[in-house]
Write a protein that holds these residues in place. Structure first.
Motif, short mmCIF file in Angstrom:
data_model
loop_
_atom_site.label_atom_id
_atom_site.label_comp_id
_atom_site.label_asym_id
_atom_site.label_seq_id
_atom_site.Cartn_x
_atom_site.Cartn_y
_atom_site.Cartn_z
N GLY A 186 0.78 -1.23 0.00
CA GLY A 186 0.00 0.00 0.00
C GLY A 186 0.81 1.27 0.00
O GLY A 186 0.26 2.36 0.17
N PHE A 187 2.14 1.17 -0.17
CA PHE A 187 2.95 2.38 -0.22
C PHE A 187 4.08 2.19 -1.22
O PHE A 187 4.49 1.08 -1.54
CB PHE A 187 3.52 2.73 1.16
CG PHE A 187 4.49 1.72 1.73
CD1 PHE A 187 5.84 1.81 1.46
CD2 PHE A 187 4.05 0.69 2.54
CE1 PHE A 187 6.74 0.89 1.98
CE2 PHE A 187 4.94 -0.23 3.07
CZ PHE A 187 6.29 -0.13 2.79
N GLY A 188 4.59 3.33 -1.72
CA GLY A 188 5.68 3.28 -2.68
C GLY A 188 7.01 3.03 -1.99
O GLY A 188 7.18 3.30 -0.81
N VAL A 189 7.96 2.53 -2.76
CA VAL A 189 9.28 2.26 -2.19
C VAL A 189 10.34 2.47 -3.27
O VAL A 189 10.19 2.03 -4.41
CB VAL A 189 9.36 0.83 -1.61
CG1 VAL A 189 8.97 -0.21 -2.63
CG2 VAL A 189 10.75 0.54 -1.06
N LEU A 190 11.39 3.18 -2.89
CA LEU A 190 12.53 3.41 -3.77
C LEU A 190 13.68 2.53 -3.30
O LEU A 190 14.00 2.49 -2.11
CB LEU A 190 12.93 4.89 -3.70
CG LEU A 190 13.95 5.41 -4.71
CD1 LEU A 190 13.41 5.30 -6.13
CD2 LEU A 190 14.30 6.86 -4.40
N GLY A 191 14.31 1.84 -4.23
CA GLY A 191 15.34 0.89 -3.86
C GLY A 191 16.48 1.50 -3.07
O GLY A 191 17.03 0.86 -2.16
N ALA A 192 16.85 2.72 -3.38
CA ALA A 192 17.96 3.36 -2.67
C ALA A 192 17.62 3.61 -1.21
O ALA A 192 18.51 3.63 -0.35
CB ALA A 192 18.32 4.68 -3.35
N VAL A 193 16.33 3.78 -0.89
CA VAL A 193 15.93 3.96 0.50
C VAL A 193 16.05 2.63 1.25
O VAL A 193 16.60 2.57 2.35
CB VAL A 193 14.49 4.51 0.59
CG1 VAL A 193 14.02 4.59 2.05
CG2 VAL A 193 14.42 5.89 -0.05
N SER A 194 15.55 1.56 0.64
CA SER A 194 15.73 0.23 1.24
C SER A 194 17.20 -0.07 1.46
O SER A 194 17.60 -0.56 2.52
CB SER A 194 15.13 -0.85 0.33
OG SER A 194 13.75 -0.71 0.18
N GLY A 195 18.02 0.25 0.46
CA GLY A 195 19.44 -0.04 0.55
C GLY A 195 20.15 0.77 1.61
O GLY A 195 21.04 0.26 2.31
N THR A 196 19.76 2.03 1.76
CA THR A 196 20.37 2.87 2.79
C THR A 196 20.11 2.30 4.17
O THR A 196 21.02 2.15 5.00
CB THR A 196 19.81 4.31 2.71
OG1 THR A 196 20.16 4.87 1.44
CG2 THR A 196 20.36 5.19 3.82
N LEU A 197 18.85 1.97 4.45
CA LEU A 197 18.50 1.41 5.74
C LEU A 197 19.16 0.05 5.93
O LEU A 197 19.62 -0.29 7.03
CB LEU A 197 16.98 1.29 5.87
CG LEU A 197 16.46 0.65 7.17
CD1 LEU A 197 16.93 1.43 8.39
CD2 LEU A 197 14.94 0.56 7.14
N ALA A 198 19.23 -0.74 4.87
CA ALA A 198 19.83 -2.08 4.97
C ALA A 198 21.30 -2.01 5.36
O ALA A 198 21.77 -2.82 6.17
CB ALA A 198 19.67 -2.81 3.64
#
Length: 262
Positions: A186-198
């Motif tokens: 139900g929400f958008g996600v940008l790969g670079a955001v996932s990667g930063t947190l990861a």
């Protein structure tokens, strides 16, 4: 602790050079087992950095097949794997990157039936699951067995991170007692955001396992990557927490509805 081979000494030589790290910290990583729940854009990328750092055994837990709309952020995947169990591809990719470590792939979700066994055989858990049910189960089992857990989640351009140590810090239930229903798509996600947190998630786990630096004990790091604003909040134990029974206060500043692993 396990001794390092000549190949491992060369492979990890640049991090062994770090002040406060050395061969002893590398041996701790080699001897450690890390459990990663939710092997997606967040958990999969965190697992990658655990693997290249030399964590000796990594247990990947994630049910379900790879979808085409996963491909903007799940860097362990390849296009030809769409429609197949993603955790198997994650294992294959990590083994190709670092053949000196052991990867176990469990194509299941975290459940009441498997969570205790998974946590008991691990030295640390990385909570990157995509739903609150799995997060609650992993949190309770980590408290029950006295195992540290790195808690990481995101929503859109925002994210949070903390490290939970039973008996030392508030648990997830202390921080977020209300966990409402949530639509994982139900929400958008940008790969670079996932990667930063990861990357930060993997770093927290490495710090806990080796004693390097200062982990986020009793601190909640919140990130707005749209504006590049970062803040540390100081949660307190909830004296009425049904999971860990710790004392003194609760955190109400950041609603759990805002963040999930993805």
């Amino acid at each position: 602790m396990l001794n390092l081979t000549p190949i491992e000494l060369e492979r990890y030589s640049r991090q062994i050079m770090l002040p406060g790290f050395g061969e002893e910290a590398q041996q701790r990583l080699k001897s450690a087992t890390a459990l990663v729940s939710g092997v997606g854009g967040l958990g999969g990328t965190a697992a990658l950095y655990l693997a290249v750092a030399g964590v000796g055994r990594i247990i990947l837990v994630r049910g379900g097949d790879l979808r085409l709309d996963d491909m903007n952020r799940q860097i362990l995947m390849t296009h030809d794997w769409v429609g197949k169990p993603r955790v198997d591809k994650a294992k294959e990719t990590l083994e190709q990157i670092n053949p000196d470590i052991k990867i176990e792939a469990i194509a299941e979700y975290i459940t009441p039936e498997n969570v205790d066994s998974l946590v008991q055989q691990s030295d640390i858990a990385l909570d990157c699951a995509h739903n609150f049910d799995e997060r609650n189960l992993l949190n309770a089992a980590s408290v029950r067995w006295g195992k540290p857990m790195v808690e990481a989640a995101m929503n859109s351009m925002e994210a949070y991170l903390t490290t939970i140590v039973p008996g030392l810090t508030p648990c997830l239930s202390c921080l977020f007692p209300e966990k409402p229903d949530w639509d994982r798509r139900g929400f958008g996600v940008l790969g670079a955001v996932s990667g930063t947190l990861a990357c930060l998630t993997a770093l927290e786990a490495i710090k806990v396992l080796t004693g390097l630096g200062t982990p986020l004990f009793s601190q909640l790091l919140t990130m707005d990557l749209n504006s590049m604003e970062f803040a540390k909040r100081h949660p307190y134990h909830d004296p009425n927490c049904p999971v860990c029974g710790s004392s003194s206060g609760s955190l109400t500043e950041q609603p759990m509805t805002a963040f999930v692993g993805h």
